[in-house]
Design a protein around this motif. Structure first.
Motif, short mmCIF file in Angstrom:
data_model
loop_
_atom_site.label_atom_id
_atom_site.label_comp_id
_atom_site.label_asym_id
_atom_site.label_seq_id
_atom_site.Cartn_x
_atom_site.Cartn_y
_atom_site.Cartn_z
N ALA A 33 0.85 -1.18 0.00
CA ALA A 33 0.00 0.00 0.00
C ALA A 33 0.89 1.24 0.00
CB ALA A 33 -0.92 0.01 1.23
N GLY A 34 0.66 2.11 -0.96
CA GLY A 34 1.44 3.33 -1.06
C GLY A 34 1.74 3.68 -2.49
N SER A 35 1.88 4.94 -2.79
CA SER A 35 2.24 5.37 -4.13
C SER A 35 3.60 4.81 -4.52
CB SER A 35 2.28 6.90 -4.21
OG SER A 35 1.00 7.45 -3.96
N PHE A 36 3.73 4.39 -5.78
CA PHE A 36 4.97 3.83 -6.32
C PHE A 36 5.43 2.57 -5.57
CE2 PHE A 36 4.97 8.33 -7.52
CZ PHE A 36 5.15 8.23 -8.89
N ALA A 83 -1.57 -4.54 -4.95
CA ALA A 83 -0.85 -3.27 -4.83
C ALA A 83 -1.86 -2.13 -4.92
CB ALA A 83 0.20 -3.13 -5.93
N SER A 84 -1.87 -1.27 -3.90
CA SER A 84 -2.80 -0.14 -3.91
C SER A 84 -2.03 1.16 -3.76
CB SER A 84 -3.82 -0.28 -2.78
OG SER A 84 -3.20 -0.27 -1.51
N GLY A 85 -2.46 2.16 -4.50
CA GLY A 85 -1.81 3.46 -4.49
C GLY A 85 -1.55 3.94 -5.90
N ASN A 86 -1.40 5.22 -6.07
CA ASN A 86 -1.10 5.76 -7.40
C ASN A 86 0.25 5.25 -7.89
OD1 ASN A 86 -3.49 7.23 -7.38
ND2 ASN A 86 -2.52 9.07 -6.58
N ASN A 87 0.28 4.81 -9.15
CA ASN A 87 1.50 4.27 -9.75
C ASN A 87 2.08 3.11 -8.94
OD1 ASN A 87 1.74 6.30 -11.98
ND2 ASN A 87 1.94 7.70 -10.24
N ALA A 88 1.19 2.29 -8.42
CA ALA A 88 1.59 1.07 -7.72
C ALA A 88 1.43 -0.10 -8.69
CB ALA A 88 0.73 0.85 -6.48
N TYR A 89 2.37 -1.05 -8.66
CA TYR A 89 2.40 -2.12 -9.64
C TYR A 89 2.41 -3.49 -8.96
CZ TYR A 89 4.27 2.05 -11.89
OH TYR A 89 4.47 3.34 -12.31
N THR A 146 -4.67 -4.51 -8.58
CA THR A 146 -4.11 -3.19 -8.30
C THR A 146 -5.22 -2.16 -8.25
OG1 THR A 146 -3.74 -2.53 -10.61
CG2 THR A 146 -1.98 -3.79 -9.54
N SER A 147 -4.98 -1.09 -7.51
CA SER A 147 -5.94 0.02 -7.46
C SER A 147 -5.18 1.32 -7.32
CB SER A 147 -6.92 -0.15 -6.28
OG SER A 147 -6.25 -0.15 -5.04
N GLY A 148 -5.59 2.30 -8.10
CA GLY A 148 -4.94 3.60 -8.07
C GLY A 148 -4.62 4.09 -9.46
N PHE A 149 -4.40 5.38 -9.60
CA PHE A 149 -4.06 5.98 -10.89
C PHE A 149 -2.76 5.37 -11.42
CE2 PHE A 149 -1.76 9.01 -13.47
CZ PHE A 149 -2.73 9.48 -14.34
N GLY A 150 -2.79 4.90 -12.66
CA GLY A 150 -1.59 4.36 -13.29
C GLY A 150 -1.05 3.10 -12.64
N SER A 151 -1.90 2.37 -11.94
CA SER A 151 -1.45 1.16 -11.23
C SER A 151 -1.59 -0.04 -12.16
CB SER A 151 -2.24 0.95 -9.94
OG SER A 151 -3.63 0.83 -10.22
N HIS A 152 -0.50 -0.44 -12.79
CA HIS A 152 -0.51 -1.54 -13.76
C HIS A 152 -0.36 -2.89 -13.04
CE1 HIS A 152 -0.08 1.73 -16.48
NE2 HIS A 152 1.21 1.91 -16.26
N GLY A 153 -0.99 -3.90 -13.62
CA GLY A 153 -0.83 -5.24 -13.07
C GLY A 153 0.57 -5.77 -13.28
N LEU A 154 1.02 -5.79 -14.55
CA LEU A 154 2.38 -6.14 -14.92
C LEU A 154 2.99 -4.95 -15.64
CD1 LEU A 154 1.14 -9.04 -14.50
CD2 LEU A 154 2.65 -9.80 -16.34
N TYR A 155 4.24 -4.63 -15.29
CA TYR A 155 4.88 -3.47 -15.88
C TYR A 155 6.34 -3.79 -16.15
CZ TYR A 155 5.56 1.64 -16.54
OH TYR A 155 5.82 2.89 -17.04
N ALA A 156 6.75 -3.75 -17.42
CA ALA A 156 8.13 -3.99 -17.82
C ALA A 156 8.67 -2.72 -18.46
CB ALA A 156 8.23 -5.15 -18.79
N SER A 177 -6.70 -7.89 -12.24
CA SER A 177 -7.74 -6.86 -12.18
C SER A 177 -7.11 -5.55 -11.76
CB SER A 177 -8.87 -7.25 -11.22
OG SER A 177 -8.41 -7.33 -9.89
N THR A 178 -7.44 -4.47 -12.46
CA THR A 178 -6.94 -3.14 -12.12
C THR A 178 -8.11 -2.19 -11.93
OG1 THR A 178 -6.77 -2.41 -14.43
CG2 THR A 178 -4.86 -3.54 -13.50
N GLU A 179 -7.94 -1.25 -11.04
CA GLU A 179 -8.97 -0.25 -10.78
C GLU A 179 -8.30 1.11 -10.68
OE1 GLU A 179 -12.28 0.91 -7.34
OE2 GLU A 179 -11.29 -1.05 -7.33
N GLY A 180 -8.64 2.01 -11.58
CA GLY A 180 -8.05 3.34 -11.58
C GLY A 180 -7.77 3.82 -12.98
N ALA A 181 -7.76 5.13 -13.16
CA ALA A 181 -7.48 5.71 -14.47
C ALA A 181 -6.06 5.39 -14.91
CB ALA A 181 -7.67 7.23 -14.41
N ASN A 182 -5.88 5.18 -16.21
CA ASN A 182 -4.57 4.91 -16.81
C ASN A 182 -3.88 3.68 -16.23
OD1 ASN A 182 -4.86 7.17 -18.43
ND2 ASN A 182 -3.71 8.51 -17.06
N ALA A 183 -4.66 2.72 -15.76
CA ALA A 183 -4.11 1.48 -15.23
C ALA A 183 -4.29 0.38 -16.28
CB ALA A 183 -4.80 1.10 -13.94
#
Length: 199
Positions: free
Chosen positions: A86-89, A117-123, A146-156, A175-181
């Motif tokens: 839990a937390g941004s990034f 993973a929860s938080g903005n830009n959390a992956y 994942t939940s939060g803005f830009g929170s991708h499930g998998l990110y390479a 499953s992702t929840e948030g804009a740009n995720a």
């Protein structure tokens, strides 16, 4: 491993129990190397079938973390158990290479278990390299949420000249929840790179 001349591998493994950390940049399990050996962080089931739990809270916190600052590979893999951050990034499973001269692979992998993973830009799973090698995030079983803005499930992500690949197969669920995720996102940030980003 802090010796730059070392060729040994740094390995952290969890097969049971509970780890809880809180605070900015806190980490549940970490394997780190500055030499030529690999950094490998593993979370898997014990022989009796039991598994562990990792929880982190704080911006920039990581559940399972493999860090290579030398020329070795970085691999973080969960095959069983539960990770939540839990937390941004923040990142549930993170593999990172910081050496720009490295040609090794940064790989975050999941073959079972649960990652949240929860938080903005959390992956959920995050593979990152600043070197010339590839970054791979792969999942063929288990669950990522994942939940939060830009929170991708998998990110390479590659900042160097290598390829970036994010793959989902088998019985994997994201499953992702948030804009740009995005469920799976591969990204090459270097404008001079001619490598392929593939998701």
């Amino acid at each position: 491993i802090t010796n730059e001349a070392s060729e040994a591998a740094a390995t952290t493994r969890m097969t049971g129990g509970t780890v809880y950390t809180s605070g900015v940049a806190s980490v549940g399990l970490v394997a780190s190397s500055v030499g030529s050996g690999a950094a490998t962080a593993l979370m898997e089931a014990a022989e009796d079938g039991t598994s562990g739990t990792v929880q982190t809270a704080g911006d920039g916190s990581y559940g399972l973390y493999a860090l290579a600052q030398g020329t070795g590979a970085a691999t973080a893999t969960i095959s069983d158990g539960d990770i939540s951050t839990a937390g941004s990034f923040s990142s549930g499973v993170r593999a990172e290479i910081t050496n720009i001269a490295s040609t090794a692979e940064a790989k975050a992998a999941m073959t079972g278990g649960t990652v949240g993973a929860s938080g903005n830009n959390a992956y959920g799973l995050y593979a990152l390299t600043n070197g010339r090698g590839s970054a791979t995030a792969t999942m063929n079983n288990g669950t990522v949420r994942t939940s939060g803005f830009g929170s991708h499930g998998l990110y390479a992500v590659t900042d160097g000249s290598g390829a970036a690949t994010a793959t989902v197969s088998g019985g994997a669920g994201i499953s992702t929840e948030g804009a740009n995720a995005a469920g799976a996102h591969a990204y090459i940030r270097s404008r001079s790179s001619s490598a392929e980003a593939k998701a």
